[in-house]
Design a protein around this motif. Structure first.
Motif, PDB file in Angstrom:
ATOM      1  N   PHE A  67       0.810  -1.215   0.000  1.00 30.51           N
ATOM      2  CA  PHE A  67       0.000   0.000   0.000  1.00 30.51           C
ATOM      3  C   PHE A  67       0.849   1.274   0.000  1.00 30.51           C
ATOM      4  O   PHE A  67       0.445   2.286  -0.572  1.00 30.51           O
ATOM      5  CB  PHE A  67      -0.938   0.002   1.219  1.00 30.51           C
ATOM      6  N   VAL A  68       2.005   1.224   0.652  1.00 29.99           N
ATOM      7  CA  VAL A  68       2.831   2.422   0.786  1.00 29.99           C
ATOM      8  C   VAL A  68       3.707   2.662  -0.441  1.00 29.99           C
ATOM      9  O   VAL A  68       3.765   3.765  -0.984  1.00 29.99           O
ATOM     10  CB  VAL A  68       3.716   2.329   2.053  1.00 29.99           C
ATOM     11  N   LYS A  71       6.359  -0.601  -5.486  1.00 28.56           N
ATOM     12  CA  LYS A  71       7.534  -0.823  -6.329  1.00 28.56           C
ATOM     13  C   LYS A  71       8.668  -1.493  -5.551  1.00 28.56           C
ATOM     14  O   LYS A  71       9.495  -2.190  -6.132  1.00 28.56           O
ATOM     15  CB  LYS A  71       8.019   0.503  -6.917  1.00 28.56           C
ATOM     16  N   ARG A  72       8.699  -1.242  -4.236  1.00 30.21           N
ATOM     17  CA  ARG A  72       9.746  -1.827  -3.389  1.00 30.21           C
ATOM     18  C   ARG A  72       9.604  -3.340  -3.264  1.00 30.21           C
ATOM     19  O   ARG A  72      10.561  -4.030  -2.902  1.00 30.21           O
ATOM     20  CB  ARG A  72       9.689  -1.200  -1.987  1.00 30.21           C
ATOM     21  N   LEU A  73       8.400  -3.850  -3.516  1.00 29.70           N
ATOM     22  CA  LEU A  73       8.170  -5.286  -3.406  1.00 29.70           C
ATOM     23  C   LEU A  73       8.786  -6.066  -4.562  1.00 29.70           C
ATOM     24  O   LEU A  73       9.095  -7.249  -4.436  1.00 29.70           O
ATOM     25  CB  LEU A  73       6.667  -5.588  -3.357  1.00 29.70           C
ATOM     26  N   GLU A 186      25.838  -7.505   3.268  1.00 30.84           N
ATOM     27  CA  GLU A 186      26.754  -7.747   2.155  1.00 30.84           C
ATOM     28  C   GLU A 186      26.039  -7.967   0.829  1.00 30.84           C
ATOM     29  O   GLU A 186      26.504  -7.512  -0.218  1.00 30.84           O
ATOM     30  CB  GLU A 186      27.626  -8.972   2.478  1.00 30.84           C
ATOM     31  N   LEU A 187      24.910  -8.686   0.848  1.00 24.80           N
ATOM     32  CA  LEU A 187      24.290  -9.141  -0.397  1.00 24.80           C
ATOM     33  C   LEU A 187      22.959  -8.476  -0.732  1.00 24.80           C
ATOM     34  O   LEU A 187      22.465  -8.630  -1.852  1.00 24.80           O
ATOM     35  CB  LEU A 187      24.081 -10.662  -0.337  1.00 24.80           C
ATOM     36  N   ALA A 188      22.380  -7.755   0.212  1.00 28.21           N
ATOM     37  CA  ALA A 188      21.049  -7.175  -0.019  1.00 28.21           C
ATOM     38  C   ALA A 188      21.120  -5.823  -0.717  1.00 28.21           C
ATOM     39  O   ALA A 188      20.338  -4.917  -0.420  1.00 28.21           O
ATOM     40  CB  ALA A 188      20.311  -7.047   1.313  1.00 28.21           C
ATOM     41  N   VAL A 189      22.036  -5.679  -1.657  1.00 24.04           N
ATOM     42  CA  VAL A 189      22.203  -4.419  -2.379  1.00 24.04           C
ATOM     43  C   VAL A 189      20.986  -4.175  -3.281  1.00 24.04           C
ATOM     44  O   VAL A 189      20.576  -5.052  -4.032  1.00 24.04           O
ATOM     45  CB  VAL A 189      23.489  -4.440  -3.226  1.00 24.04           C
ATOM     46  N   GLY A 190      20.419  -2.984  -3.180  1.00 26.39           N
ATOM     47  CA  GLY A 190      19.301  -2.629  -4.049  1.00 26.39           C
ATOM     48  C   GLY A 190      17.949  -3.107  -3.579  1.00 26.39           C
ATOM     49  O   GLY A 190      16.945  -2.887  -4.261  1.00 26.39           O
ATOM     50  N   ILE A 191      17.888  -3.766  -2.410  1.00 21.51           N
ATOM     51  CA  ILE A 191      16.610  -4.249  -1.873  1.00 21.51           C
ATOM     52  C   ILE A 191      16.244  -3.403  -0.655  1.00 21.51           C
ATOM     53  O   ILE A 191      17.060  -3.214   0.238  1.00 21.51           O
ATOM     54  CB  ILE A 191      16.680  -5.732  -1.465  1.00 21.51           C
ATOM     55  N   HIS A 192      15.022  -2.916  -0.613  1.00 20.57           N
ATOM     56  CA  HIS A 192      14.569  -2.111   0.513  1.00 20.57           C
ATOM     57  C   HIS A 192      14.575  -2.960   1.789  1.00 20.57           C
ATOM     58  O   HIS A 192      14.183  -4.132   1.759  1.00 20.57           O
ATOM     59  CB  HIS A 192      13.158  -1.585   0.245  1.00 20.57           C
ATOM     60  N   PRO A 193      15.044  -2.386   2.917  1.00 23.47           N
ATOM     61  CA  PRO A 193      15.094  -3.159   4.171  1.00 23.47           C
ATOM     62  C   PRO A 193      13.772  -3.802   4.551  1.00 23.47           C
ATOM     63  O   PRO A 193      13.740  -4.923   5.065  1.00 23.47           O
ATOM     64  CB  PRO A 193      15.521  -2.098   5.203  1.00 23.47           C
ATOM     65  N   PHE A 194      12.643  -3.115   4.313  1.00 22.52           N
ATOM     66  CA  PHE A 194      11.343  -3.685   4.656  1.00 22.52           C
ATOM     67  C   PHE A 194      11.019  -4.876   3.751  1.00 22.52           C
ATOM     68  O   PHE A 194      10.403  -5.850   4.177  1.00 22.52           O
ATOM     69  CB  PHE A 194      10.241  -2.636   4.547  1.00 22.52           C
ATOM     70  N   ALA A 195      11.440  -4.790   2.479  1.00 19.83           N
ATOM     71  CA  ALA A 195      11.218  -5.899   1.554  1.00 19.83           C
ATOM     72  C   ALA A 195      12.060  -7.104   1.966  1.00 19.83           C
ATOM     73  O   ALA A 195      11.594  -8.252   1.898  1.00 19.83           O
ATOM     74  CB  ALA A 195      11.559  -5.484   0.129  1.00 19.83           C
ATOM     75  N   ILE A 196      13.298  -6.852   2.379  1.00 18.11           N
ATOM     76  CA  ILE A 196      14.162  -7.933   2.869  1.00 18.11           C
ATOM     77  C   ILE A 196      13.495  -8.645   4.036  1.00 18.11           C
ATOM     78  O   ILE A 196      13.399  -9.874   4.075  1.00 18.11           O
ATOM     79  CB  ILE A 196      15.523  -7.375   3.329  1.00 18.11           C
TER      80      ILE A 196
END
Length: 312
Positions: A67-68, A71-73, A186-196
């Motif tokens: 909802f917010v 695109k981050r998903l 190290e590996l979560a480059v380009g992924i929003h923290p909430f999506a992770i």
């Protein structure tokens, strides 16, 4: 947003808040087990309960993000592969070891052994990041924090023994948690923290349920209004704590951030004393708080020559 999560006072506040939330899980789970009438030796029921909790937490975050900022998903196939591996390690594997190991050790042993994850994280960060090396301040912080955990549980029985499915599983739970922390940075480059957070909780929890539900006995968990309320709270605290933790982890040093996890077992002991009649606050807990405070000061103290690194 990244500038906010790089401010020292914000990072410290969020890290302490997350650690207290995680600490509240100890009395919540103890009361939940009794309220849901779960047998003490029913590890499958505990795995299913954990899977339900983390699945709800993950879905809360993913739906909120939908909802917010939907695109981050969206993630690439490569990112989804990472999130799957991350979910297996950080949620599925870690809590499989944790819940099974905790059934075979005392509460004091569990608190001490799981807190070794902080040592693993600081040591791993030393080898992975040139700007996150071990130094005397971190050594003092680790020593004081770990001593605080021991003092917090000093009045309880500690049997010096080793069983792979007990102590061994708890150490493996701590190690998988530390590996997950390094992986996230190290590996979560380009992924929003909430999506992770949302994806890894959902994937890991789903695997726990796939493993546990077929083996779950009938009436292993009997939900009551209080039990359901505690279940929802445990899911909310997981969603909030993990989402905020990965947010500050993305923009700060893994070794220094992980130091604040020393607050989790101490806050857990204090909250247990408040909400569980059989557990009382004593001088050991007060002494532990002092040692944890020393550890935090030692880690964050900056010399006169590093004024530019002082609190923003």
């Amino acid at each position: 947003m990244n500038q906010v999560f790089e401010k020292k006072w914000v990072v410290v506040s969020i890290a302490i808040f997350c650690s207290i939330l995680w600490g509240s899980a100890f009395p919540v789970l103890k009361v939940s087990y009794a309220e849901l009438q779960m047998a003490a030796d029913d590890t499958i029921a505990k795995i299913v309960f954990a899977g339900m909790r983390f699945l709800l937490a993950g879905l809360m975050i993913l739906i909120g993000l939908l909802f917010v900022d939907r695109k981050r998903l969206v993630v690439t196939k490569r990112q989804m592969l990472f999130l799957t591996i991350f979910g297996i390690i950080q949620t599925g594997l870690q809590y499989f070891f944790f819940y099974n190991g905790l059934a075979n050790v005392s509460g004091m042993q569990g608190a001490i052994l799981v807190s070794s994850g902080t040592f693993f994280t600081v040591v791993l960060a030393h080898f992975f990041y040139s700007n996150d090396r071990m130094n005397w301040k971190k050594g003092v912080g680790l020593g004081a924090g770990f001593a605080g955990i021991i003092v917090a549980n000093w009045g309880q029985e500690l049997q010096l023994s080793f069983q792979f499915t007990g102590e061994g599983y708890m150490i493996l739970a701590a190690l998988t948690g530390a590996i997950g922390t390094i992986m996230a940075k190290e590996l979560a480059v380009g992924i929003h923290p909430f999506a992770i957070t949302g994806w890894q909780l959902t994937i890991g929890a789903s695997l726990m349920l796939i493993f546990g539900v077929p083996q779950l006995e009938s009436n292993a968990m009997i939900f009551t209004p209080l039990g359901f309320g505690l279940f929802v709270y445990s899911a909310v605290l997981s969603a909030a704590a993990f989402a905020l933790w990965y947010s500050i982890l993305k923009y700060n040093k893994a070794g220094e951030i992980s130091m604040y996890k020393f607050i989790t077992p101490v806050s857990g002991a204090i909250l247990s004393a408040i909400f569980i009649p059989a557990e009382k606050l004593n001088l050991y807990i007060i002494g532990a708080l002092g040692l944890v405070a020393v550890g935090i000061i030692a880690v964050n103290y900056k010399g006169k020559g590093t004024a530019k690194e002082k609190l923003t």
